[in-house]
Design a protein around this motif. Structure first.
Motif, mmCIF file in Angstrom:
data_model
loop_
_atom_site.group_PDB
_atom_site.id
_atom_site.type_symbol
_atom_site.label_atom_id
_atom_site.label_comp_id
_atom_site.label_asym_id
_atom_site.label_seq_id
_atom_site.Cartn_x
_atom_site.Cartn_y
_atom_site.Cartn_z
ATOM 1 N N LYS A 118 0.853 -1.180 0.000
ATOM 2 C CA LYS A 118 0.000 0.000 0.000
ATOM 3 C C LYS A 118 0.891 1.233 0.000
ATOM 4 O O LYS A 118 1.975 1.241 0.579
ATOM 5 C CB LYS A 118 -0.893 0.020 1.247
ATOM 6 N N LEU A 119 0.422 2.303 -0.645
ATOM 7 C CA LEU A 119 1.180 3.548 -0.677
ATOM 8 C C LEU A 119 0.469 4.609 0.129
ATOM 9 O O LEU A 119 -0.743 4.522 0.390
ATOM 10 C CB LEU A 119 1.359 4.027 -2.125
ATOM 11 N N ASN A 120 1.233 5.624 0.518
ATOM 12 C CA ASN A 120 0.620 6.763 1.187
ATOM 13 C C ASN A 120 -0.311 7.484 0.209
ATOM 14 O O ASN A 120 -0.251 7.276 -1.004
ATOM 15 C CB ASN A 120 1.690 7.725 1.703
ATOM 16 N N THR A 121 -1.157 8.319 0.734
ATOM 17 C CA THR A 121 -2.130 9.026 -0.110
ATOM 18 C C THR A 121 -1.598 10.398 -0.502
ATOM 19 O O THR A 121 -0.620 10.893 0.064
ATOM 20 C CB THR A 121 -3.466 9.165 0.615
ATOM 21 N N GLY A 122 -2.269 10.985 -1.497
ATOM 22 C CA GLY A 122 -1.839 12.295 -1.969
ATOM 23 C C GLY A 122 -2.316 12.522 -3.398
ATOM 24 O O GLY A 122 -3.363 12.014 -3.806
ATOM 25 N N THR A 123 -1.504 13.245 -4.181
ATOM 26 C CA THR A 123 -1.872 13.582 -5.560
ATOM 27 C C THR A 123 -0.678 13.369 -6.483
ATOM 28 O O THR A 123 0.448 13.761 -6.145
ATOM 29 C CB THR A 123 -2.323 15.045 -5.679
ATOM 30 N N LEU A 124 -0.960 12.747 -7.649
ATOM 31 C CA LEU A 124 0.046 12.630 -8.709
ATOM 32 C C LEU A 124 -0.250 13.687 -9.760
ATOM 33 O O LEU A 124 -1.380 13.829 -10.209
ATOM 34 C CB LEU A 124 -0.002 11.247 -9.376
ATOM 35 N N ASN A 125 0.788 14.422 -10.141
ATOM 36 C CA ASN A 125 0.649 15.433 -11.182
ATOM 37 C C ASN A 125 1.546 15.041 -12.361
ATOM 38 O O ASN A 125 2.777 15.127 -12.265
ATOM 39 C CB ASN A 125 1.045 16.811 -10.651
ATOM 40 N N ILE A 126 0.912 14.590 -13.434
ATOM 41 C CA ILE A 126 1.647 14.098 -14.593
ATOM 42 C C ILE A 126 1.620 15.159 -15.680
ATOM 43 O O ILE A 126 0.570 15.731 -15.993
ATOM 44 C CB ILE A 126 1.029 12.782 -15.113
ATOM 45 N N LYS A 127 2.785 15.394 -16.292
ATOM 46 C CA LYS A 127 2.880 16.346 -17.389
ATOM 47 C C LYS A 127 3.547 15.683 -18.593
ATOM 48 O O LYS A 127 4.417 14.823 -18.433
ATOM 49 C CB LYS A 127 3.696 17.575 -16.975
ATOM 50 N N VAL A 128 3.083 16.056 -19.772
ATOM 51 C CA VAL A 128 3.728 15.650 -21.022
ATOM 52 C C VAL A 128 4.232 16.940 -21.659
ATOM 53 O O VAL A 128 3.453 17.710 -22.220
ATOM 54 C CB VAL A 128 2.755 14.922 -21.962
ATOM 55 N N GLY A 129 5.535 17.181 -21.513
ATOM 56 C CA GLY A 129 6.061 18.476 -21.922
ATOM 57 C C GLY A 129 5.467 19.553 -21.047
ATOM 58 O O GLY A 129 5.571 19.501 -19.817
ATOM 59 N N ASP A 130 4.808 20.530 -21.663
ATOM 60 C CA ASP A 130 4.174 21.610 -20.889
ATOM 61 C C ASP A 130 2.705 21.348 -20.609
ATOM 62 O O ASP A 130 2.046 22.168 -19.956
ATOM 63 C CB ASP A 130 4.315 22.933 -21.653
ATOM 64 N N SER A 131 2.173 20.229 -21.110
ATOM 65 C CA SER A 131 0.753 19.928 -20.922
ATOM 66 C C SER A 131 0.565 19.043 -19.693
ATOM 67 O O SER A 131 1.189 17.984 -19.578
ATOM 68 C CB SER A 131 0.192 19.218 -22.154
ATOM 69 N N ALA A 132 -0.301 19.484 -18.799
ATOM 70 C CA ALA A 132 -0.532 18.749 -17.559
ATOM 71 C C ALA A 132 -1.874 18.029 -17.595
ATOM 72 O O ALA A 132 -2.869 18.574 -18.066
ATOM 73 C CB ALA A 132 -0.495 19.698 -16.371
ATOM 74 N N LEU A 133 -1.864 16.789 -17.098
ATOM 75 C CA LEU A 133 -3.114 16.064 -16.918
ATOM 76 C C LEU A 133 -3.788 16.574 -15.660
ATOM 77 O O LEU A 133 -3.131 17.152 -14.776
ATOM 78 C CB LEU A 133 -2.843 14.566 -16.765
ATOM 79 N N PRO A 134 -5.082 16.360 -15.539
ATOM 80 C CA PRO A 134 -5.739 16.697 -14.270
ATOM 81 C C PRO A 134 -5.076 15.931 -13.127
ATOM 82 O O PRO A 134 -4.640 14.788 -13.287
ATOM 83 C CB PRO A 134 -7.184 16.238 -14.487
ATOM 84 N N GLY A 135 -4.962 16.572 -11.982
ATOM 85 C CA GLY A 135 -4.343 15.911 -10.837
ATOM 86 C C GLY A 135 -5.056 14.612 -10.488
ATOM 87 O O GLY A 135 -6.288 14.540 -10.503
ATOM 88 N N ILE A 136 -4.266 13.575 -10.189
ATOM 89 C CA ILE A 136 -4.827 12.254 -9.897
ATOM 90 C C ILE A 136 -4.785 12.033 -8.396
ATOM 91 O O ILE A 136 -3.704 11.956 -7.779
ATOM 92 C CB ILE A 136 -4.027 11.155 -10.627
#
Length: 488
Positions: A118-136
């Protein structure tokens, strides 16, 4: 139908009635059957004629389309390096293409961890170059590698980002892939960890800011135990996140001019041309007029015309059989509308057009045979298209071209309410009348049958009464004294 008959007379009343009704029915029934057969045959033939004309019109439309003569073909000398297609706006010519590198997208493997942890909780912020996906958001419902993988796939499906899990010698990794090619479009992952619990893997383990350099032993010479320090650094490097594929742009030259694009499908370099890059290497791209396509369309025109004329010949011919048998007569023999159609088409085919070298079909190797069909010399047509492409185009296309003139002549036959539809409606009306006359004939024959049965039954009843009277008189005479009957 009128009960038991023939008791008094002993005659076969049913047989006589059936014979009389059949004799009365036969002439009219035969007349109606012949008319129906002839009309149905004509109706079927007109339907087939309309279909043949429609096919011919389709061939004319294709040949008259600007795309038939404006089309261009693009050929690559090495299709393993690239393929190409050309639109009507492409100019004929050749281009030297050198592909230095293909465009590719980013692919990264995040740090290896225990796949069951199990992992701790929080938010992943993924970017492709300068484009960011919605926070996961990572919470107790998805804080496993599998849960995070599914959350990334859901959040990234509209941005072309996907995730999978690969287990290597160091543990299980989230492997992220992007469909966005081009230099600078590499994947990075930032982590905002908010819920830390003992026994869980830190969510920060999944952070990835880009590739790092592999440790070199010489960098640890100043350590107390350089080998141990190097081994620890190497183990951490191998377990950490890694770049599997770097995003890069396609690089090529077109006749020596440098071109950089973020895709291997390129359509904005040479007007009217689209490239599909396959591998690094060199290729010569040749753009030509689509002469083969024009030849194919001319052949379809000839074939459709011959199909139409062959059908008309079959349906309008009278074929002798022998001295004792009637000749085989086509369904459309004597049909004035068909005769007019043939004369109209042939008139257009032989009418010269224009002032150039191509003024008639014969000028490009298409001649008329005795039966009215066309014969195409493929070599001559190919030569005409190759040497006088514009002349062939001018002969077939345009408002005064052959295909346009023929189309205008054919429209009155196939349009709604046109000649063939009117003929079809007339024949269908005849069939409807035949059906009505059949019904009337059945009604008359039924009435005749009933009348005959009544008459014969009445006669049979009268005979029975007369025979009964005869028997009574005979018995009376037999009972009289002194009356003697002589019997043979």
């Amino acid at each position: 139908m009128a009960g038991i008959t023939g008791i008094g007379s002993g005659m076969d009343i049913k047989g006589m009635v059936d014979a009389i009704v059949a004799a009365e029915r036969a002439p009219k029934e035969g007349q109606l059957a012949n008319l129906e057969k002839k009309t149905t045959t004509q109706l079927t033939s007109l339907g087939q004629l309309k279909s043949a004309i429609s096919n011919f019109q389709s061939a004319l439309s294709t040949l008259n389309s600007p795309s038939s003569f404006l089309a261009r073909s693009a050929a690559s000398s090495d299709t393993k390096v690239m393929t190409a297609s050309a639109s009507q706006s492409a100019q004929a010519g050749s281009y030297k293409i050198d592909v230095q590198q293909l465009a590719s997208s980013s692919k990264v493997a995040l740090a290896a961890i225990n796949g069951e942890a199990k992992l701790n909780t929080g938010t992943l912020n993924i970017k492709v170059g300068d484009s960011a996906l919605p926070g996961i958001t990572i919470d107790s419902s998805n804080n496993t590698l599998a849960g995070i993988r599914d959350a990334i796939n859901e959040a990234g499906k509209s941005d072309g980002v996907s995730a999978t899990i690969i287990t290597d010698d160091h543990g299980s990794r989230l492997v992220l892939s992007s469909s966005k090619a081009g230099e600078g479009n590499d994947i990075t992952v930032a982590v905002d960890e908010v819920g830390v619990e003992e026994g869980r893997v830190s969510l920060s383990e999944l952070a990835y800011r880009g590739p790092t350099s592999k440790p070199v032993l010489d960098d640890f010479t100043e350590e107390d135990e350089p080998e141990a320090a190097y081994a620890a650094a190497l183990a951490a490097y191998e377990k950490g996140g890694q770049t599997l594929a770097t995003a890069q742009s396609a690089k090529l030259t077109v006749d020596g001019l440098s071109v950089t694009r973020d895709s291997n499908s390129i359509s904005d370099v040479v007007a009217g041309l689209s490239f599909d890059l396959k591998s690094a290497g060199s290729s010569t791209l040749t753009v030509t007029k689509d002469e083969a396509g024009v030849e194919a369309n001319v052949k379809k025109f000839v074939e459709a015309y011959n199909t139409l004329m062959t059908f008309i010949n079959t349906e309008t011919n009278v074929t002798p059989v022998n001295d004792t048998s009637k000749p085989v007569v086509g369904a459309l023999v004597g049909d004035a509308s068909v005769r007019t159609l043939v004369n109209t088409i042939r008139s257009e085919l032989v009418s010269p057009q224009g002032e150039g070298a191509i003024r008639a079909l014969a000028d490009m190797g298409i001649t008329t045979k005795k039966d009215g069909t066309l014969e195409m010399d493929s070599d001559k047509v190919k030569k005409a298209v190759s040497t006088d492409f514009e002349g062939v185009a001018a002969y077939f296309t345009g408002d005064s071209g052959l295909t346009s003139r023929l189309s205008d002549k054919l429209k009155p036959y196939t349009d709604g309410g046109g000649i063939l539809e009117s003929r079809t409606d007339s024949l269908q009306a005849t069939i409807d009348k035949v059906d009505k006359q059949k019904e009337d004939l059945d009604t008359r024959m039924k009435a005749l049958e009933e009348r005959l049965y009544k008459q014969y039954n009445a006669m049979d009843s009268l005979v029975a009464q007369l025979m009964s009277t005869s028997d009574s008189l005979t018995q009376l005479f037999d009972s009289m004294p002194g009356f003697v009957t002589q019997k043979k």
